[in-house]
Design a protein around this motif. Structure first.
Motif, mmCIF file in Angstrom:
data_model
loop_
_atom_site.group_PDB
_atom_site.id
_atom_site.type_symbol
_atom_site.label_atom_id
_atom_site.label_comp_id
_atom_site.label_asym_id
_atom_site.label_seq_id
_atom_site.Cartn_x
_atom_site.Cartn_y
_atom_site.Cartn_z
ATOM 1 N N LEU A 1 10.516 5.434 1.877
ATOM 2 C CA LEU A 1 11.020 6.716 1.504
ATOM 3 C C LEU A 1 11.488 7.022 2.301
ATOM 4 O O LEU A 1 12.293 8.074 2.194
ATOM 5 C CB LEU A 1 9.780 6.960 0.748
ATOM 6 C CG LEU A 1 10.391 8.501 -0.511
ATOM 7 C CD1 LEU A 1 11.219 8.420 -0.747
ATOM 8 C CD2 LEU A 1 8.782 9.492 -0.896
ATOM 9 N N ASP A 2 10.468 7.610 3.893
ATOM 10 C CA ASP A 2 11.308 8.356 4.608
ATOM 11 C C ASP A 2 12.480 7.501 5.658
ATOM 12 O O ASP A 2 13.200 8.976 5.844
ATOM 13 C CB ASP A 2 10.140 7.993 6.083
ATOM 14 C CG ASP A 2 9.625 9.874 5.750
ATOM 15 O OD1 ASP A 2 10.133 10.961 5.563
ATOM 16 O OD2 ASP A 2 7.535 9.689 6.098
ATOM 17 N N ILE B 1 5.822 5.212 1.664
ATOM 18 C CA ILE B 1 6.222 6.463 1.852
ATOM 19 C C ILE B 1 7.548 5.717 3.365
ATOM 20 O O ILE B 1 7.697 6.624 3.325
ATOM 21 C CB ILE B 1 5.138 7.544 2.101
ATOM 22 C CG1 ILE B 1 4.283 7.717 1.354
ATOM 23 C CG2 ILE B 1 5.033 8.405 2.877
ATOM 24 C CD1 ILE B 1 5.030 7.976 -0.352
ATOM 25 N N ASN C 1 1.018 -0.687 -0.565
ATOM 26 C CA ASN C 1 0.149 -0.251 0.527
ATOM 27 C C ASN C 1 0.680 1.021 0.075
ATOM 28 O O ASN C 1 2.359 0.752 0.204
ATOM 29 C CB ASN C 1 -0.621 0.039 1.189
ATOM 30 C CG ASN C 1 -0.313 0.311 2.837
ATOM 31 O OD1 ASN C 1 0.941 0.333 2.634
ATOM 32 N ND2 ASN C 1 -0.526 -0.671 3.196
ATOM 33 N N LEU C 2 -0.152 2.345 0.318
ATOM 34 C CA LEU C 2 1.075 3.940 -0.007
ATOM 35 C C LEU C 2 1.967 4.429 1.024
ATOM 36 O O LEU C 2 2.839 4.107 0.765
ATOM 37 C CB LEU C 2 0.260 4.697 -0.195
ATOM 38 C CG LEU C 2 0.954 5.609 -0.714
ATOM 39 C CD1 LEU C 2 1.138 5.838 -1.999
ATOM 40 C CD2 LEU C 2 -0.879 7.334 -0.581
ATOM 41 N N GLU C 3 1.228 3.564 2.086
ATOM 42 C CA GLU C 3 1.449 4.110 3.768
ATOM 43 C C GLU C 3 2.954 3.364 4.127
ATOM 44 O O GLU C 3 4.323 3.643 4.186
ATOM 45 C CB GLU C 3 0.443 3.303 4.594
ATOM 46 C CG GLU C 3 0.793 4.727 5.597
ATOM 47 C CD GLU C 3 -0.621 4.178 6.092
ATOM 48 O OE1 GLU C 3 -1.555 3.726 6.509
ATOM 49 O OE2 GLU C 3 -0.197 4.087 8.088
ATOM 50 N N TYR D 1 3.532 -1.615 -5.795
ATOM 51 C CA TYR D 1 3.191 -0.418 -5.571
ATOM 52 C C TYR D 1 4.706 0.522 -6.237
ATOM 53 O O TYR D 1 5.411 0.265 -5.387
ATOM 54 C CB TYR D 1 2.832 0.193 -4.457
ATOM 55 C CG TYR D 1 1.016 0.181 -3.874
ATOM 56 C CD1 TYR D 1 0.221 -0.955 -4.590
ATOM 57 C CD2 TYR D 1 1.057 1.442 -4.024
ATOM 58 C CE1 TYR D 1 -0.666 -0.272 -4.092
ATOM 59 C CE2 TYR D 1 -0.254 2.132 -3.740
ATOM 60 C CZ TYR D 1 -1.177 0.616 -4.200
ATOM 61 O OH TYR D 1 -2.592 1.233 -4.206
#
Lengths: 137, 130
Positions: free
Chosen positions: A75-76, A72, A67-69, A109
């Motif tokens: 990425l963080d 991210i 999922n997007l979370e 994703y």
């Protein structure tokens, strides 16, 4: 028993995968985050990448982290680990592959972003504070 | 025969189309990253058969004979969704559009020999919210 071990090894080999790739060419640091997982009948998760251990050989069985979370969060973490201060031009998209309509589905994703280093932001600030040069006559 | 038909109907509905929208916060920048996608199936490349339902008050995840796989509808949903995040100022919108005119039975690598009969269209939009 041997067959079961082989089957388990095969499942793990083709199971979900989470990865973070960073390119540092030409003064630009670009991060590409990818997480993929396998689903049965489009809904039941079989295995997906482990966002806590990207680029590792681990996966999460019977849970969906695709999922997007998750992307991210990876990425963080990449921002922190590379010493960047922020990111720009973040883009996400998904891709999927299906085996026999809905029997088996591999969903991925993808998230890409350019990482902004501390040095770059300092240079940008310097540029902003400098007065504009007079236009050519 | 009935179970086979029921399985085929269930399979068709599961593959019919689905609209989705989600967001996540980038801790390093404080910005939200929003991502929306929708896809659907068309006859002759233009007549909508079934696609994901982009209506915000949708009861069913898919809708028949209506075209919701348009950039306008997806962008509107993203902008509405972003209003409640941070200041609601959307930036860096990026589309990823996908069109398949040569229908392929998924997983068998065997396309229907005539193109533009049954086609697939998918639109994805991502962006930041400052």
């Amino acid at each position: 028993m041997k067959n079961i071990i082989l089957l388990a090894a095969a499942v793990l080999a083709v199971s979900g995968c989470a990865s973070v790739d960073i390119s540092r060419e030409g003064g630009h640091t670009v991060a590409v985050v990818e997480n993929s997982g396998w689903y049965l009948f489009n809904a039941i998760p079989i295995a997906s990448g482990d966002p806590g251990n990207p680029n590792g050989r681990t996966c999460r069985l019977f849970s969906s982290t695709v999922n997007l979370e998750s992307n991210i969060a990876m990425l963080d973490r990449a921002i922190c680990e590379t010493g960047a201060v922020s990111c720009i031009d973040t883009v996400s998209y998904t891709t999927d592959e299906k085996v026999f309509a809905i029997l088996l589905r591999r969903l991925s994703y993808h998230t890409t972003a350019e990482l902004v280093m501390e040095q770059e932001t300092a240079e940008q600030k310097e540029e902003e504070t400098q007065p504009c040069s007079s236009p050519l006559m | 025969m009935k179970p086979v038909k029921a399985i085929m109907a269930a399979a068709a509905l599961l593959a019919a189309g689905c609209f989705s929208i989600e967001h996540a916060r980038i801790q390093a920048t404080g910005e939200y990253h929003v991502f929306a996608s929708n896809y659907g199936w068309y006859l002759f490349g233009s007549l909508p058969i079934v696609c994901g339902n982009a209506n915000p008050d949708a009861v069913l995840p898919f809708v028949f004979f209506r075209d919701d796989v348009t950039m306008d509808k997806i962008q509107r949903r993203v902008l509405c969704h972003s209003k409640n995040l941070n200041s609601g100022k959307v930036c860096n919108l990026s589309y990823y559009n996908d069109n398949m005119v040569l229908f392929e039975f998924p997983g068998v690598n065997f396309p229907v020999p005539v193109p533009y009969v049954l086609t697939y269209r998918g639109i994805q939009l991502s962006g930041g919210v400052k």
